[in-house]
Design a protein around this motif. Structure first.
Motif, mmCIF file in Angstrom:
data_model
loop_
_atom_site.group_PDB
_atom_site.id
_atom_site.type_symbol
_atom_site.label_atom_id
_atom_site.label_comp_id
_atom_site.label_asym_id
_atom_site.label_seq_id
_atom_site.Cartn_x
_atom_site.Cartn_y
_atom_site.Cartn_z
ATOM 1 N N VAL A 293 0.247 9.334 9.545
ATOM 2 C CA VAL A 293 0.822 8.009 9.285
ATOM 3 C C VAL A 293 0.354 6.874 10.433
ATOM 4 C CG1 VAL A 293 3.016 6.749 9.218
ATOM 5 C CG2 VAL A 293 2.702 8.744 8.071
ATOM 6 N N GLY A 294 0.154 7.349 11.460
ATOM 7 C CA GLY A 294 -0.399 6.498 12.562
ATOM 8 C C GLY A 294 -1.724 5.958 12.220
ATOM 9 N N MET A 295 -2.419 6.977 11.746
ATOM 10 C CA MET A 295 -3.786 6.459 11.194
ATOM 11 C C MET A 295 -3.839 5.338 10.164
ATOM 12 S SD MET A 295 -6.031 10.020 11.212
ATOM 13 C CE MET A 295 -7.323 9.087 10.444
ATOM 14 N N LEU A 296 -2.947 5.448 9.361
ATOM 15 C CA LEU A 296 -2.606 4.628 8.294
ATOM 16 C C LEU A 296 -2.035 3.258 8.851
ATOM 17 C CD1 LEU A 296 -1.140 6.720 5.461
ATOM 18 C CD2 LEU A 296 -3.647 6.238 5.835
ATOM 19 N N VAL A 297 -1.336 3.321 9.913
ATOM 20 C CA VAL A 297 -0.686 2.007 10.303
ATOM 21 C C VAL A 297 -1.716 1.270 11.110
ATOM 22 C CG1 VAL A 297 0.958 1.209 12.126
ATOM 23 C CG2 VAL A 297 1.717 2.782 10.476
ATOM 24 N N ASP B 39 -12.426 6.839 -1.889
ATOM 25 C CA ASP B 39 -13.236 7.908 -2.327
ATOM 26 C C ASP B 39 -13.661 8.900 -1.219
ATOM 27 O OD1 ASP B 39 -13.835 6.958 -4.743
ATOM 28 O OD2 ASP B 39 -15.532 5.697 -4.274
ATOM 29 N N SER B 40 -13.104 8.631 0.069
ATOM 30 C CA SER B 40 -13.430 9.519 1.256
ATOM 31 C C SER B 40 -12.031 10.537 1.582
ATOM 32 C CB SER B 40 -13.425 8.793 2.378
ATOM 33 O OG SER B 40 -13.454 9.319 3.610
ATOM 34 N N VAL B 41 -12.481 11.773 1.805
ATOM 35 C CA VAL B 41 -11.527 12.895 2.158
ATOM 36 C C VAL B 41 -11.939 13.417 3.508
ATOM 37 C CG1 VAL B 41 -10.476 14.889 1.562
ATOM 38 C CG2 VAL B 41 -10.973 13.398 -0.398
ATOM 39 N N ALA B 42 -10.956 13.103 4.473
ATOM 40 C CA ALA B 42 -11.101 13.669 5.963
ATOM 41 C C ALA B 42 -10.528 14.897 5.969
ATOM 42 C CB ALA B 42 -10.970 12.388 6.858
ATOM 43 N N VAL B 43 -11.059 15.910 6.435
ATOM 44 C CA VAL B 43 -10.237 17.249 6.824
ATOM 45 C C VAL B 43 -10.153 17.535 8.391
ATOM 46 C CG1 VAL B 43 -10.179 19.661 6.395
ATOM 47 C CG2 VAL B 43 -10.932 18.086 4.608
ATOM 48 N N HIS B 44 -9.122 17.640 8.933
ATOM 49 C CA HIS B 44 -9.153 18.064 10.386
ATOM 50 C C HIS B 44 -10.158 19.150 10.537
ATOM 51 C CE1 HIS B 44 -7.882 18.774 14.409
ATOM 52 N NE2 HIS B 44 -7.225 17.878 14.632
ATOM 53 N N VAL C 291 1.559 13.445 -8.592
ATOM 54 C CA VAL C 291 2.418 12.125 -8.665
ATOM 55 C C VAL C 291 1.031 11.141 -8.665
ATOM 56 C CG1 VAL C 291 2.456 12.323 -6.025
ATOM 57 C CG2 VAL C 291 3.254 10.426 -7.228
ATOM 58 N N ASP C 292 0.749 10.326 -9.713
ATOM 59 C CA ASP C 292 -0.362 9.467 -9.843
ATOM 60 C C ASP C 292 -0.011 8.064 -9.450
ATOM 61 O OD1 ASP C 292 -2.863 8.997 -10.387
ATOM 62 O OD2 ASP C 292 -2.338 8.603 -12.733
ATOM 63 N N GLY C 293 -1.156 7.475 -8.900
ATOM 64 C CA GLY C 293 -0.890 5.979 -8.676
ATOM 65 C C GLY C 293 -1.145 5.453 -7.417
ATOM 66 N N PRO C 294 -0.606 6.198 -6.294
ATOM 67 C CA PRO C 294 -0.657 5.774 -4.805
ATOM 68 C C PRO C 294 -2.105 5.443 -4.369
ATOM 69 C CG PRO C 294 1.208 7.077 -4.831
ATOM 70 C CD PRO C 294 0.829 7.083 -6.299
ATOM 71 N N ARG C 295 -2.235 4.540 -3.354
ATOM 72 C CA ARG C 295 -3.764 4.443 -3.064
ATOM 73 C C ARG C 295 -4.239 5.515 -2.201
ATOM 74 N NH1 ARG C 295 -3.644 -1.769 -1.460
ATOM 75 N NH2 ARG C 295 -2.418 -2.756 -3.334
ATOM 76 N N ILE C 296 -3.239 6.180 -1.379
ATOM 77 C CA ILE C 296 -3.689 6.863 -0.227
ATOM 78 C C ILE C 296 -2.852 8.356 -0.364
ATOM 79 C CG2 ILE C 296 -3.595 7.382 2.208
ATOM 80 C CD1 ILE C 296 -3.789 4.349 2.457
ATOM 81 N N TYR C 297 -3.524 9.551 -0.067
ATOM 82 C CA TYR C 297 -2.710 10.833 -0.205
ATOM 83 C C TYR C 297 -3.019 11.637 1.207
ATOM 84 C CZ TYR C 297 -2.163 10.309 -5.101
ATOM 85 O OH TYR C 297 -1.638 9.680 -6.600
ATOM 86 N N THR D 70 1.002 -1.210 -0.042
ATOM 87 C CA THR D 70 -0.110 0.000 -0.031
ATOM 88 C C THR D 70 0.942 1.213 0.021
ATOM 89 O OG1 THR D 70 -1.789 -1.179 1.238
ATOM 90 C CG2 THR D 70 -1.799 1.217 1.406
ATOM 91 N N THR D 71 0.819 2.132 -1.139
ATOM 92 C CA THR D 71 1.527 3.436 -0.903
ATOM 93 C C THR D 71 0.639 4.390 -0.717
ATOM 94 O OG1 THR D 71 1.032 3.396 -3.385
ATOM 95 C CG2 THR D 71 3.043 2.142 -2.847
ATOM 96 N N ALA D 72 1.354 5.466 0.008
ATOM 97 C CA ALA D 72 0.563 6.680 0.463
ATOM 98 C C ALA D 72 1.818 7.691 0.105
ATOM 99 C CB ALA D 72 0.344 6.373 2.064
#
Length: 274
Positions: free
Chosen positions: A197-201, A102-107, A84-90, A68-70
């Protein structure tokens, strides 16, 4: 307790440790900064782009089912998404914006303080106008003052005017931090790349090995998040860092990603090697 910073080891010295980690892994989580990591630092940030070698290897590794790339960048989410195109997470704006599927979360606090960022940027455009080559970049949730091309004698003036403007228009709601020839303005909240990154882990299985590659001060919290379960890799010199490994340049980042795309993926896929 905050992890102590030490001089990082050249990445070749860490390959045995990384191999062992990957042989025990079910998945690789590969988190990558953009500027100075995938793309060389340039005078005009609008011109930043991944090297051809990086683009080629990213295309290869993002297709791997065991990886999984971010992208985790200080740039705004829409900006880095276009570069940069291709990674699953930004993750953009130092993790204040996070796109997964398809989800975008904003603090929520950052969203509320976006108007203050706007006010600071408007004031800085006026205050810094007389300074040659000073540039204010409004990223909605955060802002960056670029002074890489500002003449050396004028740089203290840029910092003074920026600090005064943030204090006047941002109050206690915004804070200022430094980077490589930049000043970062953002909400004064305890949140950074390491939190994203902690959330992704936390989303991945216990067998996931996280890798984080970055080059600047804002990447230190992410290094602390992945170490020692995974590996942090600093791009640049051997100054003390929370990362255990080091490569010198985006060109060497491309070589490391090629290693992960071949040897690394093979280790994850096949498990322990006799």
């Amino acid at each position: 307790m905050q992890q102590q910073r030490t001089k990082p080891n050249p990445i070749d010295e860490l390959r045995p440790r990384i191999r062992t980690r990957l042989e025990e892994a079910t998945e690789l989580l590969l988190c990558l900064d953009f500027d100075g990591t995938l793309a060389p630092i340039v005078d005009d940030p609008d011109e930043a782009a991944p090297t051809r070698a990086v683009s080629n290897v990213l295309e290869k590794i993002t297709d791997e089912p065991d990886v999984t790339t971010a992208i985790v960048s200080g740039r705004g989410l829409a900006d880095v998404r276009e570069r940069v195109d291709g990674p699953r997470i930004y993750a953009g704006n130092h993790g204040l914006e996070l796109e997964r599927g398809d989800s975008v979360a904003v603090h929520p606090i950052a969203r509320k303080r976006a108007a203050r960022v706007d006010a600071v940027c408007e004031a800085l455009e006026i205050a810094l106008d007389p300074v040659p080559n000073a540039r204010v970049e409004n990223k909605r949730l955060t802002a960056t003052v670029h002074y890489r091309s500002v003449p050396e004698p004028a740089r203290p003036q840029v910092e003074r005017l920026t600090r005064e403007t943030v204090s006047r228009f941002g109050g206690e709601g915004l804070e200022l931090s430094t980077g490589k020839a930049i000043l970062e303005i953002g909400p004064s909240i305890d949140w950074g790349k390491g939190n994203a990154v902690g959330m992704l882990v936390a989303d991945r299985s216990d067998g996931t090995v996280p890798i984080y590659i970055g080059d600047d001060v804002t990447d230190e919290s992410a290094f602390r998040t992945v170490e020692p379960r995974g590996v942090g890799v600093r791009v640049g010199d051997d100054a003390p860092t929370a990362a255990s490994g080091r490569v010198r340049s985006p060109e060497q980042v491309a070589s490391l990603l090629e290693w992960f795309a071949t040897t690394g993926v093979e280790r994850v896929r096949n498990g322990p090697v006799p």
